[in-house]
Enzyme design. Structure first.
Site, PDB file in Angstrom:
ATOM      1  N   ASP A  21       0.826  -1.215   0.000  1.00 34.40           N
ATOM      2  CA  ASP A  21       0.000   0.000   0.000  1.00 34.40           C
ATOM      3  C   ASP A  21       0.858   1.261   0.000  1.00 34.40           C
ATOM      4  OD1 ASP A  21      -2.421   1.329  -0.021  1.00 34.40           O
ATOM      5  OD2 ASP A  21      -2.595   1.377   2.172  1.00 34.40           O
ATOM      6  N   GLY A  22       0.316   2.317  -0.591  1.00 32.10           N
ATOM      7  CA  GLY A  22       0.979   3.622  -0.548  1.00 32.10           C
ATOM      8  C   GLY A  22       1.444   4.121  -1.908  1.00 32.10           C
ATOM      9  N   ARG A  39      -1.122   8.871 -10.095  1.00 27.81           N
ATOM     10  CA  ARG A  39      -1.247   7.627  -9.306  1.00 27.81           C
ATOM     11  C   ARG A  39      -0.698   6.439 -10.082  1.00 27.81           C
ATOM     12  NH1 ARG A  39      -4.344   7.461  -4.799  1.00 27.81           N
ATOM     13  NH2 ARG A  39      -4.688   5.245  -5.165  1.00 27.81           N
ATOM     14  N   ASN A  54     -11.187  -2.830  -4.933  1.00 34.39           N
ATOM     15  CA  ASN A  54     -10.460  -1.868  -5.777  1.00 34.39           C
ATOM     16  C   ASN A  54     -11.191  -1.539  -7.090  1.00 34.39           C
ATOM     17  OD1 ASN A  54      -7.173  -3.027  -4.700  1.00 34.39           O
ATOM     18  ND2 ASN A  54      -8.308  -1.221  -4.020  1.00 34.39           N
ATOM     19  N   ARG A  98      -4.716  -1.750   8.942  1.00 32.69           N
ATOM     20  CA  ARG A  98      -5.894  -2.596   8.744  1.00 32.69           C
ATOM     21  C   ARG A  98      -5.557  -3.699   7.753  1.00 32.69           C
ATOM     22  NH1 ARG A  98      -7.772   2.646   6.940  1.00 32.69           N
ATOM     23  NH2 ARG A  98      -7.348   2.901   4.703  1.00 32.69           N
ATOM     24  N   ILE A  99      -6.481  -4.662   7.671  1.00 39.51           N
ATOM     25  CA  ILE A  99      -6.210  -5.869   6.864  1.00 39.51           C
ATOM     26  C   ILE A  99      -6.838  -5.757   5.475  1.00 39.51           C
ATOM     27  CG2 ILE A  99      -6.474  -8.382   6.830  1.00 39.51           C
ATOM     28  CD1 ILE A  99      -6.175  -8.436   9.783  1.00 39.51           C
TER      29      ILE A  99
HETATM   30  C1  IPE Z   1      -5.397  -2.811  -0.089  1.00 38.42           C
HETATM   31  O1  IPE Z   1      -5.071  -1.488  -0.260  1.00 38.42           O
HETATM   32  C2  IPE Z   1      -5.427  -3.524  -1.420  1.00 38.42           C
HETATM   33  C3  IPE Z   1      -4.157  -3.694  -2.100  1.00 38.42           C
HETATM   34  C4  IPE Z   1      -2.984  -3.330  -1.658  1.00 38.42           C
HETATM   35  C5  IPE Z   1      -4.242  -4.371  -3.374  1.00 38.42           C
HETATM   36  P1  IPE Z   1      -6.199  -0.362  -0.366  1.00 38.42           P
HETATM   37  O2  IPE Z   1      -5.502   0.924  -0.497  1.00 38.42           O
HETATM   38  O3  IPE Z   1      -7.170  -0.708  -1.431  1.00 38.42           O
HETATM   39  O4  IPE Z   1      -6.924  -0.509   1.042  1.00 38.42           O
HETATM   40  P2  IPE Z   1      -7.875   0.519   1.796  1.00 38.42           P
HETATM   41  O5  IPE Z   1      -8.941   0.926   0.831  1.00 38.42           O
HETATM   42  O6  IPE Z   1      -7.046   1.701   2.202  1.00 38.42           O
HETATM   43  O7  IPE Z   1      -8.382  -0.237   2.990  1.00 38.42           O
HETATM   44  C1  IPE Z   2      -1.828   0.154  -3.294  1.00 43.06           C
HETATM   45  O1  IPE Z   2      -1.539   1.511  -3.300  1.00 43.06           O
HETATM   46  C2  IPE Z   2      -2.029  -0.381  -4.682  1.00 43.06           C
HETATM   47  C3  IPE Z   2      -3.358  -0.926  -4.935  1.00 43.06           C
HETATM   48  C4  IPE Z   2      -4.372  -0.893  -4.137  1.00 43.06           C
HETATM   49  C5  IPE Z   2      -3.541  -1.531  -6.230  1.00 43.06           C
HETATM   50  P1  IPE Z   2      -2.700   2.589  -3.256  1.00 43.06           P
HETATM   51  O2  IPE Z   2      -3.100   2.922  -4.657  1.00 43.06           O
HETATM   52  O3  IPE Z   2      -3.809   2.127  -2.395  1.00 43.06           O
HETATM   53  O4  IPE Z   2      -1.948   3.800  -2.611  1.00 43.06           O
HETATM   54  P2  IPE Z   2      -2.569   4.858  -1.587  1.00 43.06           P
HETATM   55  O5  IPE Z   2      -3.098   4.079  -0.424  1.00 43.06           O
HETATM   56  O6  IPE Z   2      -3.656   5.596  -2.318  1.00 43.06           O
HETATM   57  O7  IPE Z   2      -1.421   5.727  -1.231  1.00 43.06           O
HETATM   58 MG    MG Z   3      -4.179   2.363  -0.404  1.00 45.79          MG
END
Ligand code: IPE
Ligand code: IPE
Ligand code: MG
Length: 250
Positions: A21-22, A34, A69, A198-199
């Site tokens: 994540d991030g 993004r 997602n 979180r999970i």
């Molecule tokens: C979890 O990340 C899913 C993946 C890393 C693929 P998200 O960014 O989608 O999770 P939430 O929405 O912050 O809980």
């Molecule tokens: C995780 O990074 C990648 C996926 C969920 C595919 P994010 O896209 O959720 O990154 P943030 O949480 O918005 O920074």
């Molecule tokens: Mg995220």
């Protein structure tokens, strides 16, 4: 080998999972789109497979796309899908060098055809490899996996002489046999980057006794050293499974 690597050598997780994540916040902080964050994140995913293989981890789950997602802007979803379709085939030669075996966890049927094809080819091309198993969690949701197992359990019970009795006697072990990838070990270590604690619907059943490790590092910045820190933390935990510390030590 760095001392910290030697230390955790003997207590490696068999199955580590990463909520990568991030990507979006990493991109935003650099004034990038993004999608550029996801591209950089994909490079890190490629590296982490190599690092984990080097270290001797047997199974690595990478959360690539959750069932939730799909709610993201259409352009972002499309971008993520085409990244997968383009990058997966490109990684195959190095996956062969490292004897990586790709597997998929999740329902890939709603994915665009080219992504399904790339995923299937990656799994087929690496099926006989004998090294690390990399489980790509794609359109994966832990709740969905459990509901699918409940449906299978009901079907199984209905095929027994006494369905009610069969359901009454259903154990967690028997139920787990009905999960999508029951031959993969339960999660030992769950790493989440990006600072959220979180999970997010990842491996709900199999994280029952996982050690949780959260880091603020955005996924595109995640390095081998960060992986090592997570493994060191794991190696220092006492896994008690409900017992007392004294019982575990004796
Ligand atoms: C979890 O990340 C899913 C993946 C890393 C693929 P998200 O960014 O989608 O999770 P939430 O929405 O912050 O809980
Ligand atoms: C995780 O990074 C990648 C996926 C969920 C595919 P994010 O896209 O959720 O990154 P943030 O949480 O918005 O920074
Ligand atoms: Mg995220």
């Amino acid at each position: 080998m760095a001392p910290s690597e030697q230390e955790s050598d003997s207590i490696l997780p068999c199955h580590a999972g990463i909520i990568m994540d991030g990507n979006g916040r990493w991109a935003k902080s650099r004034g990038k789109s993004r999608l550029e964050g996801h591209k950089q994140g994909a490079e890190v995913a490629r590296n982490v497979v190599r690092w984990a293989a080097d270290l001797g981890i047997q199974q690595l789950s990478l959360y690539a796309f959750s069932t939730e997602n799909w709610e993201r802007p259409r352009l972002e979803v499309r971008g993520l899908m085409s990244l997968l379709a383009v990058l997966l085939p490109k990684t195959l030669p190095e996956m062969a060098d490292n004897q990586v075996r790709f597997r998929i966890l999740g329902d890939i049927s709603p994915l665009p055809n080219n992504v399904q094809k790339a995923v299937q080819q990656a799994c087929e091309a690496t099926a006989r490899h004998t090294g690390i198993e990399v489980i790509i969690c794609l359109n994966y949701g832990g709740q969905q996996e459990i509901v699918a197992a409940v449906r299978d359990a009901l079907q199984w019970a209905n095929a027994q002489a006494d369905p009610q009795q069969a359901m009454a006697e259903l154990t967690p072990e028997r139920f787990r046999q009905m999960m999508w990838r029951h031959d993969i070990a339960p999660l030992d270590l769950l790493i989440r980057t990006g600072g959220e604690m979180r999970i997010s619907n990842f491996h709900l059943w199999d994280a029952a006794y996982a050690e949780l490790y959260f880091t603020d590092v955005f996924w595109p910045d995640f390095t081998r050293h960060d992986l090592q820190l997570a493994l060191d933390a794991y190696a220092s935990r006492e896994r008690r499974y409900g017992r007392t510390s004294e019982q575990v030590c004796n």
